[in-house]
Write an enzyme that holds these catalytic residues in place. Structure first.
Site, short mmCIF file in Angstrom:
data_model
loop_
_atom_site.label_atom_id
_atom_site.label_comp_id
_atom_site.label_asym_id
_atom_site.label_seq_id
_atom_site.Cartn_x
_atom_site.Cartn_y
_atom_site.Cartn_z
N GLY A 29 59.95 79.59 27.69
CA GLY A 29 58.67 80.26 27.53
C GLY A 29 58.86 81.73 27.21
CE1 TYR A 30 60.76 83.66 22.96
CE2 TYR A 30 59.82 81.47 23.12
CZ TYR A 30 60.82 82.31 22.70
OH TYR A 30 61.90 81.81 22.03
#
Length: 153
Positions: A29-30
């Site tokens: 994820g970011y």
């Protein structure tokens, strides 16, 4: 400063599957997807990583990656608006390792091959199963796939 030099390709066939020597499931994820910098959290098997990357300059960019406890990585993934699910397959060829990412979920059907190079102009063996290069196409950046999945193209 750590520099990542990477080229990315689509695949022309599944012939690479016979050469895989290891596969690992990855949740990624970011926390930040700004074009100037991305902050990625990854749970690769049972190991967590936090990675900061700078803006792409051609096929090179600054990259800083640090191991973090798996529980911390899982907690940070919960802060991410979208989490990529993929299996990374490793194929050794010509003294370099190809990382072939087979995406699941909203990005199912997308498979890309990446190779990290020691220099921008480094030569490498181009296997028959390699298709078109997409290194310069921002749609194929993992950070972009987290915001606009392959299934919505």
């Amino acid at each position: 400063m750590a520099i990542e030099i990477e080229r990315k390709f689509l695949l022309a066939s599944d012939a690479w599957r016979d050469a895989v020597h290891r596969s690992t499931r990855i949740a990624q994820g970011y926390l930040c997807t700004d074009p100037e910098r991305t902050v990625r959290v990854r749970l690769k098997g049972e190991t967590g990583f936090l990675t900061v990357k700078g803006r792409n300059r051609g096929i090179a960019r600054a990259e800083f990656e640090y191991p973090v406890p798996a529980d911390d990585a899982a907690a940070m993934l919960a802060l991410c608006p979208n989490v990529l699910d993929k299996t990374r397959h490793l194929v050794d060829l010509g003294g370099l390792t190809w990382e072939i990412d087979e995406f699941h979920g909203d990005n199912a059907g997308l498979i890309v091959a990446e190779i990290e190079l020691p220099s921008v102009d480094a030569a490498f063996v181009r296997p028959d199963w390699l298709g078109a290069e997409v290194s310069a196409d921002p749609r194929y950046y993992n950070s972009a796939l987290s915001e606009r999945p392959y299934s919505r193209w």
